[in-house]
Write an enzyme that holds these catalytic residues in place. Structure first.
Site, PDB file in Angstrom:
ATOM      1  N   GLN A 105      42.252 -34.906  20.236  1.00 54.78           N
ATOM      2  CA  GLN A 105      42.538 -34.411  18.892  1.00 54.78           C
ATOM      3  C   GLN A 105      42.066 -35.429  17.853  1.00 54.78           C
ATOM      4  OE1 GLN A 105      46.753 -32.528  18.804  1.00 54.78           O
ATOM      5  NE2 GLN A 105      46.721 -33.815  20.623  1.00 54.78           N
ATOM      6  N   HIS A 123      39.106 -31.662  17.313  1.00 52.53           N
ATOM      7  CA  HIS A 123      39.269 -31.631  15.843  1.00 52.53           C
ATOM      8  C   HIS A 123      38.072 -32.249  15.125  1.00 52.53           C
ATOM      9  CE1 HIS A 123      43.952 -31.413  16.329  1.00 52.53           C
ATOM     10  NE2 HIS A 123      43.395 -30.250  16.470  1.00 52.53           N
ATOM     11  N   CYS A 134      26.345 -25.166   1.967  1.00 56.60           N
ATOM     12  CA  CYS A 134      25.032 -24.890   2.578  1.00 56.60           C
ATOM     13  C   CYS A 134      24.993 -25.343   4.044  1.00 56.60           C
ATOM     14  CB  CYS A 134      23.925 -25.563   1.770  1.00 56.60           C
ATOM     15  SG  CYS A 134      23.861 -27.343   1.999  1.00 56.60           S
ATOM     16  N   CYS A 154      22.498 -30.358  -2.153  1.00 52.15           N
ATOM     17  CA  CYS A 154      22.682 -29.161  -2.991  1.00 52.15           C
ATOM     18  C   CYS A 154      23.638 -29.452  -4.141  1.00 52.15           C
ATOM     19  CB  CYS A 154      23.187 -27.989  -2.148  1.00 52.15           C
ATOM     20  SG  CYS A 154      24.938 -28.101  -1.714  1.00 52.15           S
ATOM     21  N   GLY A 191      49.872 -39.832  23.990  1.00 53.49           N
ATOM     22  CA  GLY A 191      49.950 -40.155  22.571  1.00 53.49           C
ATOM     23  C   GLY A 191      49.834 -38.996  21.621  1.00 53.49           C
ATOM     24  N   SER A 193      52.323 -35.864  19.685  1.00 59.31           N
ATOM     25  CA  SER A 193      53.665 -35.311  19.473  1.00 59.31           C
ATOM     26  C   SER A 193      53.686 -33.831  19.841  1.00 59.31           C
ATOM     27  CB  SER A 193      54.063 -35.484  18.000  1.00 59.31           C
ATOM     28  OG  SER A 193      53.147 -34.769  17.165  1.00 59.31           O
ATOM     29  N   GLU A 219      57.874 -42.192  23.268  1.00 59.23           N
ATOM     30  CA  GLU A 219      58.965 -41.295  22.878  1.00 59.23           C
ATOM     31  C   GLU A 219      58.894 -39.989  23.662  1.00 59.23           C
ATOM     32  OE1 GLU A 219      59.794 -43.945  19.741  1.00 59.23           O
ATOM     33  OE2 GLU A 219      60.917 -42.098  20.194  1.00 59.23           O
TER      34      GLU A 219
END
Ligand code: APR
Length: 257
Positions: A105, A123, A134, A154, A191, A193, A219
């Site tokens: 990600q 991502h 463009c 542009c 790593g 969430s 966590e």
């Protein structure tokens, strides 16, 4: 969650060494030890920049100069970062024939810099800019300087070729990620969430297809009590470094690390 005796790292190493055919899904946590802040939590980017004002496509179309305040910080931080032992550990596991792909990600390019060869950028990537009018593309380093707002030939303001909220996942990356999730023996989730979809659905796709899910995170997350088989509580660098060394010691890996 499966009991890994009292050492989940050993359980994870055993699963990876036995099953091989592993795929990794990574999030911002794997790059925290490279100096790139994660998004959520007290020190996260979203504590400083409200994502509804700084990280949606709508916000970019409305106020691109404002959104570039946040983007400039991300480009600088990502540009100055180096891969850590977690990135290198995944590359070593790929070299050993244990991990066959990384679905990330992250937009920082650190998996490739750490030596991973098959990286699916779910991502997008900060190293490229794109014109949303463009569709022309440019290497970020050629068009962006700190504090500047990069322009296309542009005349329109360029956007990093990353997925902002409200934008679709790049079609090929989504197809490849789902295929990897459906056919892997072990999914190692590192790593993240797991709060952002559709990336957070990938562990369920893998689990439903019969994979074992190993989670590495200091966590617990929304996955831990529902999808995860083995949760390794710890930082990505230390855990992946130990995993790669443990597996090599069992004679699965040809490469000195
Ligand atoms: N090692 C491993 N995990 C860590 C570490 C570390 N050293 N430090 C923090 N973490 C964990 C946190 O506990 C948390 O669960 O990493 C996770 C980071 O979560 P987020 O900040 O929500 O990042 P991520 O899950 O990657 O976000 C997903 O959301 O904001 C969007 O597009 C952005 O790709 C991003 C997506």
């Amino acid at each position: 969650m499966r009991a890994g005796g009292n050492d989940p790292i050993r359980e994870a190493a055993r699963l990876l060494a036995d099953r091989r055919n592993a795929v990794a899904l990574t999030g911002a946590g794997i790059s925290v030890e490279s100096g790139i802040p994660s998004f959520r939590g007290a020190q996260g980017m979203w504590a400083k920049y409200d994502p509804t004002e700084y990280a949606t496509l709508h916000a970019f179309m409305q106020s691109p100069r404002k959104v570039w305040e946040m983007l400039s910080e991300m480009v600088s931080v990502c540009g100055g970062a180096a891969p850590n032992p977690a990135h290198k550990g995944l590359a070593a596991l790929e070299e050993m024939g244990i991990v066959r792909a990384v679905i990330t990600q992250n937009v920082d390019g650190l998996h490739q810099a750490g030596g991973s060869r098959r990286v699916i950028e779910y991502h997008g990537n900060m190293e490229e800019l794109i014109c949303v009018y463009c569709w022309k593309r440019y290497p970020t380093r050629e068009r962006w300087t700190p504090g500047s707002v990069p322009l296309c030939d542009c005349g329109e303001i360029l956007k990093p070729n990353v997925v902002l909220f409200g934008e679709p996942i790049p079609w090929l990356a989504q197809e490849q990620a789902e295929e990897e999730a459906r056919t892997c023996g072990v999914l190692v989730v590192i790593g993240t969430s797991a709060q952002v979809s559709p990336a957070c659905d990938i562990p369920r796709v893998a689990k439903e297809a019969g994979a074992v899910v190993v989670e590495i995170n200091p966590e617990p997350t929304s996955l831990t009590a529902s999808v995860t088989d083995v949760h390794v509580t710890g930082g990505a660098s230390e855990v992946l470094d130990r995993l790669a060394k443990l597996i090599r010691k069992t004679g699965s890996g040809p490469l000195e690390y």
